[in-house]
Write a protein that holds these residues in place. Sequence first.
Motif, PDB file in Angstrom:
ATOM      1  N   ASP A  29       0.823  -1.206   0.000  1.00 60.68           N
ATOM      2  CA  ASP A  29       0.000   0.000   0.000  1.00 60.68           C
ATOM      3  C   ASP A  29       0.859   1.258   0.000  1.00 60.68           C
ATOM      4  O   ASP A  29       0.543   2.244  -0.672  1.00 60.68           O
ATOM      5  N   ASP A  33       1.214   4.263  -2.867  1.00 61.88           N
ATOM      6  CA  ASP A  33       1.072   5.703  -2.639  1.00 61.88           C
ATOM      7  C   ASP A  33       2.149   6.498  -3.379  1.00 61.88           C
ATOM      8  O   ASP A  33       1.875   7.574  -3.915  1.00 61.88           O
ATOM      9  N   THR A  42      -7.021   9.866  -6.978  1.00 57.23           N
ATOM     10  CA  THR A  42      -8.236   9.054  -6.908  1.00 57.23           C
ATOM     11  C   THR A  42      -8.199   8.134  -5.696  1.00 57.23           C
ATOM     12  O   THR A  42      -7.133   7.733  -5.231  1.00 57.23           O
ATOM     13  N   ASP A  43      -9.373   7.804  -5.205  1.00 57.57           N
ATOM     14  CA  ASP A  43      -9.524   6.859  -4.103  1.00 57.57           C
ATOM     15  C   ASP A  43      -9.606   5.451  -4.690  1.00 57.57           C
ATOM     16  O   ASP A  43     -10.490   5.172  -5.503  1.00 57.57           O
ATOM     17  N   ASN A  46     -13.057   3.967  -4.543  1.00 60.64           N
ATOM     18  CA  ASN A  46     -14.183   4.643  -5.189  1.00 60.64           C
ATOM     19  C   ASN A  46     -14.677   3.784  -6.348  1.00 60.64           C
ATOM     20  O   ASN A  46     -13.988   3.620  -7.356  1.00 60.64           O
ATOM     21  N   THR A  50     -12.431   3.152  -9.691  1.00 59.31           N
ATOM     22  CA  THR A  50     -11.453   2.090  -9.468  1.00 59.31           C
ATOM     23  C   THR A  50     -11.642   0.933 -10.443  1.00 59.31           C
ATOM     24  O   THR A  50     -12.613   0.873 -11.206  1.00 59.31           O
ATOM     25  N   ARG A  58      -5.667  -2.331  -2.608  1.00 60.31           N
ATOM     26  CA  ARG A  58      -5.928  -1.543  -1.399  1.00 60.31           C
ATOM     27  C   ARG A  58      -6.560  -2.390  -0.292  1.00 60.31           C
ATOM     28  O   ARG A  58      -6.139  -2.339   0.861  1.00 60.31           O
ATOM     29  N   ARG A 271     -16.223  -3.029   0.846  1.00 55.84           N
ATOM     30  CA  ARG A 271     -15.776  -1.644   0.984  1.00 55.84           C
ATOM     31  C   ARG A 271     -16.189  -1.119   2.361  1.00 55.84           C
ATOM     32  O   ARG A 271     -17.077  -0.290   2.517  1.00 55.84           O
ATOM     33  N   THR A 273     -15.278   0.514   6.293  1.00 56.56           N
ATOM     34  CA  THR A 273     -14.684   1.786   6.696  1.00 56.56           C
ATOM     35  C   THR A 273     -13.474   1.583   7.603  1.00 56.56           C
ATOM     36  O   THR A 273     -13.580   0.984   8.673  1.00 56.56           O
ATOM     37  N   TYR A 275     -11.411   4.489   8.312  1.00 54.67           N
ATOM     38  CA  TYR A 275     -11.193   5.773   8.989  1.00 54.67           C
ATOM     39  C   TYR A 275     -12.523   6.392   9.400  1.00 54.67           C
ATOM     40  O   TYR A 275     -13.209   6.973   8.567  1.00 54.67           O
TER      41      TYR A 275
END
Length: 397
Positions: A29, A33, A42-43, A46, A50, A58, A271, A273, A275
């Motif tokens: 990861d 970055d 981009t996420d 997403n 993606t 990820r 997907r 969470t 954070y």
Amino acid sequence: MQPSQDLTRQRIRSIDLLRGIIMIIMALDHVRDFFHQPAMITDPLNLDTTTPPIFFTRVITHFCAPVFVFLSGLSAYLVGLRKTKAELGHFLLKRGIWLIFVEIVIMSFVLTFNPNYNFILLGVIWAIGWSMIILGLLVRGSYALVLIVGFIIFVGHNILDYVQLPDGKVSFVFWRTLLTSPGTLLPVGGNHFFLVGYAILPWAAIMFLGYAMGKLYAKEFDPIRRRKILWQIGLGLITLFLLLRLPNLYGDPNKWETQSTTIYSVLSFFRVTKYPVSLQYACMTLGPALIFLAVSENWNNRFTRFATVYGSVPFFYYVVHFFLIHLVCMAVFFATGHSMAEAVDPNSLFVFRPVKFGFPLWIVYLFWMGIVLALYLPCKWYSDYKRRNRYWWLSYL
């Protein structure tokens, strides 16, 4: 006497093996970055932008932070077997303060290469540091206290997803920093910022439960019973994840939805969470980790010995791997024709990593494998050095 000593080494080996594997995966990861071209804009989760390979790259690293924090708590229990409660509490307090210092002073520079410290990311080392400080206070009480507090926060903190505090208040910042932050930006002066990436208490709960799980690794604990309990709890967490996730009941503010294709519906389902770390996220990642601990206790082959090297020196690996990634990024930056004038991009947090810099995903994987292999000999040297020496400061590194 000898069989008991061998079993102890096997138990420690299984913990180091799991830690080593997640440390290896974690680097993927971080390499992404720095080297994946769209990483800054981009996420990867997403679903509108993606692709399945990017999403998988990820999500597989989602296992790293919770397992790392959980094993930190488990290791704290094992350290406590050789100390009084007061000694353990004092040790955890000092180590927690040291880790917070490392996050702010050392890791901020290693990540950004910015000597002005305009941006300071308070990430997983920050969360572990505060978790150790709080654990250092709780262990002066009782084992049951650590377990109960950890369980209540672990299961119940997502109730706070439904509570809103007025924006801009001191209580709002405090609340988000402790429990609900997906990323709180705190300005300090005109041109310096702290980003609280990891809300403290949900991660602390994972460490507390790791500490409680350490009791299974006491020398007198029956190994067959230990493996059975690990299996049961691991399967229980996976089952709880499915029971909560399938009907979108509780434990994650990010609900999954049926998408236009089956594969993207599956991506939506996973997907969860990070954070702040949700209950569903923690169950999804810690359940398989506990099962892995149960089945890997007696594994001993070339790969396990390879991975265990990294797992035996996690702090050393964490700091050095980021430094090496950024150094390689800087070298590649110049090697691909970029100039010093392009080193600082106002849209990027990292010097020598402009937004338009980067490579396709398959090249990122090559960089990842190269970084991990390059760290093997330094990690092995340091692991052997720690095994041969008993200096007090080694317990902080």
